[in-house]
Design an enzyme around this catalytic site. Structure first.
Site, PDB file in Angstrom:
ATOM      1  N   ASP A   9      12.673 -17.992  -6.204  1.00  0.00           N
ATOM      2  CA  ASP A   9      12.634 -16.905  -6.817  1.00  0.00           C
ATOM      3  C   ASP A   9      11.713 -15.935  -7.983  1.00  0.00           C
ATOM      4  O   ASP A   9      11.266 -17.173  -9.134  1.00  0.00           O
ATOM      5  CB  ASP A   9      13.689 -16.748  -7.508  1.00  0.00           C
ATOM      6  CG  ASP A   9      14.807 -15.106  -8.170  1.00  0.00           C
ATOM      7  OD1 ASP A   9      15.952 -15.210  -6.949  1.00  0.00           O
ATOM      8  OD2 ASP A   9      14.495 -15.092  -8.527  1.00  0.00           O
ATOM      9  N   ASP A 107      12.861 -10.068  -4.821  1.00  0.00           N
ATOM     10  CA  ASP A 107      11.771 -11.731  -5.337  1.00  0.00           C
ATOM     11  C   ASP A 107      12.459 -12.561  -4.685  1.00  0.00           C
ATOM     12  O   ASP A 107      12.266 -13.859  -5.527  1.00  0.00           O
ATOM     13  CB  ASP A 107      12.128 -11.314  -7.352  1.00  0.00           C
ATOM     14  CG  ASP A 107      13.538 -11.540  -6.931  1.00  0.00           C
ATOM     15  OD1 ASP A 107      13.822 -11.479  -6.221  1.00  0.00           O
ATOM     16  OD2 ASP A 107      12.587 -12.245  -8.478  1.00  0.00           O
ATOM     17  N   GLU A 108      12.794 -13.195  -4.170  1.00  0.00           N
ATOM     18  CA  GLU A 108      12.901 -14.370  -3.044  1.00  0.00           C
ATOM     19  C   GLU A 108      13.310 -14.297  -2.066  1.00  0.00           C
ATOM     20  O   GLU A 108      13.365 -13.607  -0.901  1.00  0.00           O
ATOM     21  CB  GLU A 108      14.844 -14.677  -4.137  1.00  0.00           C
ATOM     22  CG  GLU A 108      15.995 -13.355  -3.373  1.00  0.00           C
ATOM     23  CD  GLU A 108      16.784 -13.727  -4.134  1.00  0.00           C
ATOM     24  OE1 GLU A 108      17.460 -15.145  -3.858  1.00  0.00           O
ATOM     25  OE2 GLU A 108      17.960 -12.675  -4.033  1.00  0.00           O
TER      26      GLU A 108
HETATM   27  P1  TTP Z   1      17.027 -11.220 -10.557  1.00  0.00           P
HETATM   28  O1  TTP Z   1      16.038 -12.788  -9.133  1.00  0.00           O
HETATM   29  O2  TTP Z   1      17.931 -11.696 -10.148  1.00  0.00           O
HETATM   30  O3  TTP Z   1      16.440 -11.308 -11.605  1.00  0.00           O
HETATM   31  P2  TTP Z   1      14.985 -11.426 -11.873  1.00  0.00           P
HETATM   32  O4  TTP Z   1      13.982 -11.513 -11.525  1.00  0.00           O
HETATM   33  O5  TTP Z   1      14.545 -10.018 -12.391  1.00  0.00           O
HETATM   34  O6  TTP Z   1      15.136 -12.372 -13.693  1.00  0.00           O
HETATM   35  P3  TTP Z   1      15.498 -14.330 -12.659  1.00  0.00           P
HETATM   36  O7  TTP Z   1      14.214 -15.218 -13.579  1.00  0.00           O
HETATM   37  O8  TTP Z   1      15.987 -14.565 -13.795  1.00  0.00           O
HETATM   38  O9  TTP Z   1      15.202 -14.209 -11.097  1.00  0.00           O
HETATM   39  O10 TTP Z   1      16.702 -10.316  -9.947  1.00  0.00           O
HETATM   40  C1  TTP Z   1      14.895  -9.076  -9.486  1.00  0.00           C
HETATM   41  C2  TTP Z   1      14.799  -8.006  -9.315  1.00  0.00           C
HETATM   42  O11 TTP Z   1      16.150  -7.158  -9.418  1.00  0.00           O
HETATM   43  C3  TTP Z   1      14.947  -7.631 -10.977  1.00  0.00           C
HETATM   44  O12 TTP Z   1      13.182  -8.153 -11.355  1.00  0.00           O
HETATM   45  C4  TTP Z   1      15.282  -6.460 -11.611  1.00  0.00           C
HETATM   46  C5  TTP Z   1      15.766  -6.969  -9.912  1.00  0.00           C
HETATM   47  N1  TTP Z   1      17.419  -6.364 -10.721  1.00  0.00           N
HETATM   48  C6  TTP Z   1      17.808  -5.198 -11.060  1.00  0.00           C
HETATM   49  O13 TTP Z   1      17.076  -3.712 -10.705  1.00  0.00           O
HETATM   50  N2  TTP Z   1      19.809  -5.349 -11.577  1.00  0.00           N
HETATM   51  C7  TTP Z   1      20.370  -6.451 -11.225  1.00  0.00           C
HETATM   52  O14 TTP Z   1      21.242  -6.500 -11.659  1.00  0.00           O
HETATM   53  C8  TTP Z   1      19.947  -7.611 -11.198  1.00  0.00           C
HETATM   54  C9  TTP Z   1      20.141  -9.149 -11.391  1.00  0.00           C
HETATM   55  C10 TTP Z   1      17.814  -7.599 -10.655  1.00  0.00           C
HETATM   56 MG    MG Z   2      14.599 -12.774 -10.038  1.00  0.00          MG
END
Ligand code: TTP
Ligand code: MG
Length: 358
Positions: A9, A107-108
């Site tokens: 991720d 992103d995962e």
């Molecule tokens: P995530 O992987 O949940 O969050 P992240 O990558 O920003 O942070 P982390 O380091 O904790 O993984 O989500 C991936 C992308 O999806 C994030 O960059 C933006 C989008 N997203 C939203 O737009 N709204 C949301 O509520 C979430 C959880 C994610």
């Molecule tokens: Mg992320």
């Protein structure tokens, strides 16, 4: 031999993409989301970089609150096309390391890497190699969870964010899970969390110990999966989607929606379409899956394998609506829904139509 699964991720993905193209923002708070309009706007935060998180800003928070917490942050509107480009670049790297590969979100991804592990390449070494290649090619960091199944790998990837690697060996599973809150399990949203809390289950350890039959009688069949996850027994495969035989269709809404009638109506149209395609190619299916993507691109799939083969649109619709209503978080808007029929039985010589799920 037990499987070895990675869940990868990206760290604060949208925000990191913005910092990547504007290095002036390094070490400064960056918030992606709606225009705060001086603190008066109604939108929400999509994500924030780790600097902004120090101020308490996080995904899903009203942008007005984020503005109050961190008025000096740089606020940026999401640029999905750009994030998708970088996502594709990352996925193209990841797929080269995987026996099986499942890009579950922007992103995962899950990677099964069992055959890549040997005397000289431990899971941690492989994780470091992958992180290094992603960083060298994109200047972005990610976090990796390593475990023998997908659900533990997913929980693990979140433990040492950002830029972390967490490996949960089989003998550590019980200790790793026992004190974690149940919402750490992917798929436990507010509704399920409330039902579990009503049963005085707040940690994964408590869920693991709870009587399985009683749990199912209280929460329904979908709780079996949660119970298996809590006990480290979940065993779903990382599907190489290109190879999976299925017939599917999906629809992206012009505007994100939480209108249940519209969502159900769309599932009805998709059921008709899938049923028509199945009949045309003379297939019946045993497994019905739905996919739904929230406005922020978080994507879920839920599947139900029935005790019989079918291809009529009514049964497909019933199964789809049940899966949808039981799992979808009604407080969030939906961007896309899809239906897939798999586990196909062929009654003709015709070749299976192969569709990519993402
Ligand atoms: P995530 O992987 O949940 O969050 P992240 O990558 O920003 O942070 P982390 O380091 O904790 O993984 O989500 C991936 C992308 O999806 C994030 O960059 C933006 C989008 N997203 C939203 O737009 N709204 C949301 O509520 C979430 C959880 C994610
Ligand atoms: Mg992320």
């Amino acid at each position: 031999m037990r499987r070895i699964i990675f869940h990868i991720d990206m760290d604060s993905f949208f925000a990191s993409c913005e910092v990547k193209r504007n290095p002036d923002l390094i070490n400064k708070p960056v918030i992606i989301g709606a225009d705060p309009e001086g603190g008066k706007a109604r939108g929400v935060v999509s994500t924030a970089n780790y600097k902004a998180r120090e101020f308490g800003v996080g995904s899903g928070m009203p942008i007005s609150k984020a503005y109050r917490l961190c008025p000096n942050a740089t606020f940026i509107r999401p640029d999905m096309r750009y994030y998708k480009q970088i996502s594709n670049q990352i996925m193209n790297i990841l797929v080269t390391y995987a026996d099986n590969f499942d890009p579950v979100g922007i992103d995962e991804a899950y990677l099964e890497v069992t055959s890549k592990i040997n005397k000289t390449t431990s899971p941690r070494i492989l994780a470091a190699i992958i992180k290094k290649e992603i960083y060298n090619k994109t200047k972005l960091t990610c976090s990796i969870g390593i475990a023998h199944n997908k659900s533990i790998a997913k929980i693990a990837s979140d433990i040492e964010k950002p830029d972390g690697v967490t490996e949960v060996k089989e003998e550590q599973v019980f200790n790793f899970l026992k004190d974690l809150p149940i919402r750490k399990i992917s798929g436990v949203g507010k509704t399920t969390e409330k039902s579990l809390t009503d049963l005085e289950i707040t940690t994964i350890g408590e869920l693991a110990k709870f009587d399985r039959n009683l749990l199912v009688s209280k929460l329904g069949n979908h709780a079996i999966k949660l119970w298996l996850i809590a006990n480290g027994l979940e065993d779903s495969v990382v599907i190489a989607r290109e190879e999976s035989e299925s017939i599917s269709t999906e629809r992206t809404f012009k505007e994100d929606t939480d209108d249940l009638a519209l969502l159900h109506n769309t599932l009805s149209q998709l059921s008709d379409r899938v049923s028509r395609d199945l009949k045309r190619d003379r297939y019946s299916a045993k497994t019905i899956s739905i996919k739904y993507r929230y406005e922020d691109f978080e994507t879920h799939t839920r599947a139900n394998t029935l005790g019989f083969y079918l291809n009529d649109s009514d049964t497909i619709l019933q199964a789809s609506i049940r899966l949808f209503d039981e799992n979808y978080d009604k407080s969030r808007k939906i961007r896309l829904v899809g239906i897939r029929c798999s586990n196909l039985k062929n009654t003709s010589e015709k070749q299976t139509k192969i569709t990519s799920w993402f």
